[in-house]
Motif scaffolding. Sequence first.
Motif, PDB file in Angstrom:
ATOM      1  N   ALA A 276      75.461  25.107  74.859  1.00 55.47           N
ATOM      2  CA  ALA A 276      74.856  25.956  73.830  1.00 55.47           C
ATOM      3  C   ALA A 276      73.475  26.455  74.264  1.00 55.47           C
ATOM      4  O   ALA A 276      73.141  27.631  74.076  1.00 55.47           O
ATOM      5  N   LYS A 277      72.679  25.578  74.871  1.00 54.44           N
ATOM      6  CA  LYS A 277      71.345  25.974  75.311  1.00 54.44           C
ATOM      7  C   LYS A 277      71.407  26.988  76.449  1.00 54.44           C
ATOM      8  O   LYS A 277      70.624  27.945  76.487  1.00 54.44           O
ATOM      9  N   VAL A 278      72.345  26.782  77.377  1.00 53.78           N
ATOM     10  CA  VAL A 278      72.496  27.728  78.483  1.00 53.78           C
ATOM     11  C   VAL A 278      72.991  29.084  77.955  1.00 53.78           C
ATOM     12  O   VAL A 278      72.461  30.143  78.331  1.00 53.78           O
TER      13      VAL A 278
ATOM     14  N   GLY B 150      70.774  34.168  70.453  1.00 47.95           N
ATOM     15  CA  GLY B 150      70.434  33.214  71.508  1.00 47.95           C
ATOM     16  C   GLY B 150      69.483  32.136  71.032  1.00 47.95           C
ATOM     17  O   GLY B 150      69.617  30.958  71.385  1.00 47.95           O
ATOM     18  N   LEU B 151      68.503  32.540  70.203  1.00 45.89           N
ATOM     19  CA  LEU B 151      67.555  31.568  69.647  1.00 45.89           C
ATOM     20  C   LEU B 151      68.280  30.478  68.869  1.00 45.89           C
ATOM     21  O   LEU B 151      68.041  29.278  69.076  1.00 45.89           O
ATOM     22  N   TYR B 152      69.200  30.872  67.980  1.00 46.87           N
ATOM     23  CA  TYR B 152      69.890  29.884  67.153  1.00 46.87           C
ATOM     24  C   TYR B 152      70.828  29.004  67.978  1.00 46.87           C
ATOM     25  O   TYR B 152      71.027  27.829  67.657  1.00 46.87           O
ATOM     26  N   LEU B 153      71.396  29.547  69.062  1.00 48.03           N
ATOM     27  CA  LEU B 153      72.216  28.717  69.951  1.00 48.03           C
ATOM     28  C   LEU B 153      71.364  27.651  70.637  1.00 48.03           C
ATOM     29  O   LEU B 153      71.760  26.486  70.728  1.00 48.03           O
ATOM     30  N   VAL B 154      70.191  28.051  71.114  1.00 50.39           N
ATOM     31  CA  VAL B 154      69.278  27.089  71.762  1.00 50.39           C
ATOM     32  C   VAL B 154      68.831  26.026  70.771  1.00 50.39           C
ATOM     33  O   VAL B 154      68.817  24.821  71.082  1.00 50.39           O
TER      34      VAL B 154
END
Length: 388
Positions: free
Chosen positions: A147-149, A336-340
Motif C-alpha cells: 500500500a505504501k509503495v 496516493g496519500l490515503y494509501l500511504v
Amino acid sequence: MADLGPASSKRMWCSVPERMQLHLAMLALQFGYAGFHVVSRAALNMGVSKLVFPVYRNIIALLLLLPFAYFLEKKERPAMTLNFVCQFFLLALVGITANQGFYLIGLENTSPTFASAIQNSVPAITFLMAAIFRIEQVRLNRKDGLAKVAGTVLCVAGATVITLYKGPTIYSPATRVNSSNTKPMFDFGSLSLGDAKGKNWTLGCLYLIGHCLSWSGWLVLQAPVLKKYPARLSVTSYTCFFGLLQFLVIALVLERDAQAWLFHSGAEAFTILYAGVVASGIAFAVQIWCIDRGGPVFVAVYQPVQTFVVAIMASIALGEEFYLGGIIGAVLIVGGLYLVLWGKSAERKIARDQLAIASTTEHSIIRPASHAKASLNQPLLSSSTENV
C-alpha cells in the motif's frame, strides 16, 4: 443572565468529548493553513518581496516560539555543542530556507490550490526518503508495504501530471461572473491575483516539488536529531533562528531595493502578520497538540481538506481558475496519500499485534518455569487447595 465569560467558555469546551475537540481543532487548522496559501499569493501579487516576506515571517515565528521553548523545556534541553549547532544549521537550510524559498517561487508561478495539492505528496516522499536511507523497511510481502509503495507511485504520478500537463480550463470565476452579468464578491481591480498568467507553470510546479522534497527531507533529518536532543520546541526555535539568519543574508545580498523592506499598505502588513502568527505560531501549537492526542496519521488524514478549502477561498477571493491537469494530478496525489496513510496504520497495527503475542508468549514461558521452581520447595501433597 447566563455567564458567557472566559471561564464559562472554557467549561463548555472541556465538556466537549476529546475526539470531537480533535476533529474541530484539525478543521480549524486546515482553514488556517488554507488562508496562508491564499494570503501568501495575495502578498506576492501586491509586490511583497519573495526574500523579505520569509524574513519577517520567521522573525514573528521566532518571537512566538522562544518563550515557550525556554520555559517549558528547561529540564529537557541538553547542553549546546558544536555538533548540535551544525545539525540545526542543516535543518534550517533544508526545512526553512529551501522549503519556504521553493514554495514562494512555485506559488508565484502556479496557484494556491495546486500548491496545496502537491503538498499532499509529502508523506509519500517522506516514506520514500526514509526507505532510501534505510530508516524504514519496505516489506513487499505484506499488504501494508504494498500500500505504501502503491501510494508513493500514485503521488509521483500525480505530481508529474500537474507539472507536465496543465490542460484546458475547467472552471473560471471570471467567465461565470461575465456570463451572469453580476459583480464579483471581491473586486481587486486589474490585478490578477489567483492565476499565474504569463508565468512558467512547469517551472513553478518543479519548484513546488522541490518544496515538498525539502519538507520531507526536513522531517527525515529531524528524527535522529530529536533522539539526541529531545526538546521539540527548542529544536524548532533553533531551526527557525538559523533559517532567519540564512534568509537575512540572502535578502541583504540579493534584494537591492530598500523599499522592499517597508510596508506600503495595511494589506501587506496583514499578510506577513498572518504568515507569522497563524501559519507559524498558532497552527504549529495546534498541530503539536493534535499529534500528541490523535497521532501523526490522524493529523495527516485531514491534509486534503486544506486543498478543498484553498480551492474555495482562492476561487472567491482571488478569482483562481482550475485546469484539467491540476485536477487529475490532485486526485492521484490524494489517492496516493490515503494509501500511504492506510499502509502506515496497518503497519502499526501489525507491530502492536506482534508485540502483544511476544509479550503473551514470554509471560507463558516464564510463568511455568517459575511455577516449577517453586513446586520443588513445596511438599508433594499441599495442605491447602488452590484454584488452577
